[in-house]
Enzyme design. Structure first.
Site, short mmCIF file in Angstrom:
data_model
loop_
_atom_site.label_atom_id
_atom_site.label_comp_id
_atom_site.label_asym_id
_atom_site.label_seq_id
_atom_site.Cartn_x
_atom_site.Cartn_y
_atom_site.Cartn_z
N ASP A 65 0.82 -1.20 0.00
CA ASP A 65 0.00 0.00 0.00
C ASP A 65 0.86 1.26 0.00
OD1 ASP A 65 -1.97 1.87 0.21
OD2 ASP A 65 -2.64 1.30 2.21
N ASP A 264 -1.55 4.81 -6.05
CA ASP A 264 -1.93 4.13 -4.81
C ASP A 264 -2.16 2.64 -5.04
OD1 ASP A 264 -2.87 3.36 -2.36
OD2 ASP A 264 -4.75 4.47 -2.47
#
Length: 407
Positions: A65, A264
């Protein structure tokens, strides 16, 4: 995904301050560490790595992440609310807790009030998909095999999550937690750099066929053919952003300028703000009006089409669609191209759906998120030392090799 925030709460465990240290690693020079990536965009919806953590080391699957700083693992502290994961919950020891006075605790709570004399460093992190993790900060050994053949066991801080809220209630979670790769001091790349294990550089290569690789350090950064853009500050958070961009459909400008864009890997799909999304969707539907595709409601995603017969691969349908391009204004015509296969999903029923969704409806306001689907078969490098982000099309399936240029 992007937009995660941290707060704090309690856990009934006492503390002992843990000094960060690197075990078994010579401090003369930093090297790199490479990890295979598992998972895919569809149907799993997650890319993750396996890491050995603790003493003795035990394996855990962590969702990679870049949109958040804090790493965390479901842990038995005891656990208040956890899901059944791939591995037994992490069991913290009394000597692994971080004190509130630790600099990483202060960094985690930067901008918020907290008691520096409290017994433990608590956290409460929330995600845009309504998932969350509540727990306490601990520090334990991470096993890394470096490209110079050395095995490093740096002591890294991460969250011991004893109360999780999951966006989707599955009988068993695909991962044991999250690997935070963001720009903050508590992220794994920052901690590795501060301890001299690797440079504050990392990259990933997500394969469209599933899998790929993640690396820390600069050994695998190509010396040529990379497109580089300076890192830009985003008003809504400390995310990895190449800055503002203009949106193109093929060679046609969609009239959308100055889009705030972030990369992301914590987001499976890509998200455009309402204005950008509507312009994109209008262009797609206009082009398809004379094509043999019929729009219909598929449970997989909001906007889907079926053909005269079921599609067997994206190759069968991608020629009906044009590539997208983000033209970043920070550089001299710095382009990030998104071919059809990087925004289309082929469902199990042989239909095709858009993997770019309306971010405003998802609660992202006007933030435009480039997620996993649009990062497939692209090597992306986040160079926090030179404050730049680079990318190049690459074959991400297979083992990573330490090299200075791509084949």
């Amino acid at each position: 995904m992007a937009g995660r925030t941290a707060a704090r709460r309690d856990l009934l465990i006492s503390l002992l301050i843990v000094a960060a240290a690197v075990v078994g690693f010579p401090s003369v020079s930093a090297s790199s560490a490479v990890f295979p990536i598992y998972g895919n965009v569809y149907p799993h919806g997650v890319y993750y790595v396996a890491m050995n953590i603790g003493n003795p080391p035990k394996p855990y699957f962590l969702d990679i992440d870049t949109g958040s700083d804090l790493s965390w693992i479901q842990c038995d502290a005891p656990c208040v609310r956890c899901s059944k994961g791939p591995h037994p919950w992490y069991e913290p020891k009394r000597n692994t807790l971080l004190a509130c006075s630790d600099h990483l605790c202060a960094a985690l709570h930067s901008g918020g009030a907290y008691d520096q004399k409290c017994d433990q460093c608590d956290y409460d992190i929330h995600y845009e998909d309504r998932g969350s993790s509540l727990g306490v900060l601990v520090a334990d050994a991470f096993a890394l095999r470096l490209t110079n053949t050395t095995v490093a066991r740096p002591i890294l801080a991460f969250g011991c999550g004893y109360n999780q809220q999951f966006a989707r209630q599955n009988p068993q979670a695909a991962t044991d937690g999250v690997l935070g790769l963001g720009t903050g001091k508590v992220s794994v790349p920052s901690q590795l750099s501060n301890q001299g294990v690797t440079k504050n550089v990392f990259g990933h290569c997500l394969s469209e066929k599933g899998g790929g690789f993640l690396f820390f350090g600069s050994d695998l950064v190509p010396s040529s053919r990379m497109t580089w853009a300076p890192m830009s500050q985003v008003a809504s958070g400390n995310y990895y952003s190449p800055g503002m961009a203009n949106l193109y459909w093929g060679t046609q400008s969609l009239g959308v300028k100055q889009m705030d864009v972030v990369l992301d890997t914590g987001s499976t799909f890509s998200y455009f703000g309402s204005q950008s999304y509507k312009a994109f969707l209008s262009a797609v539907k206009s082009d398809l009006s004379k094509k043999p595709l019929k729009e219909f409601n598929d449970p997989a995603l909001p906007v889907c089409w079926k053909g005269p017969k079921s599609f067997k691969s994206l190759t069968d349908v991608k020629n009906y669609f044009k590539p997208l391009a983000l033209s970043f204004v920070n550089g001299k015509r710095v382009l990030f191209e998104i071919p059809p296969e990087n925004y289309l999903i082929l469902t199990k029923d042989g239909n095709v759906c858009l993997g770019i969704l309306n971010g405003t409806e998802a609660g992202l306001d006007n933030l435009n998120v480039i997620g996993d689907i649009s990062l497939q078969d692209v090597m992306v490098v986040y160079d926090n030392e030179k404050h730049q982000i680079g990318w190049v099309r690459a074959a991400c399936k297979g083992q990573a090799k330490s090299q200075t240029s791509l084949p």
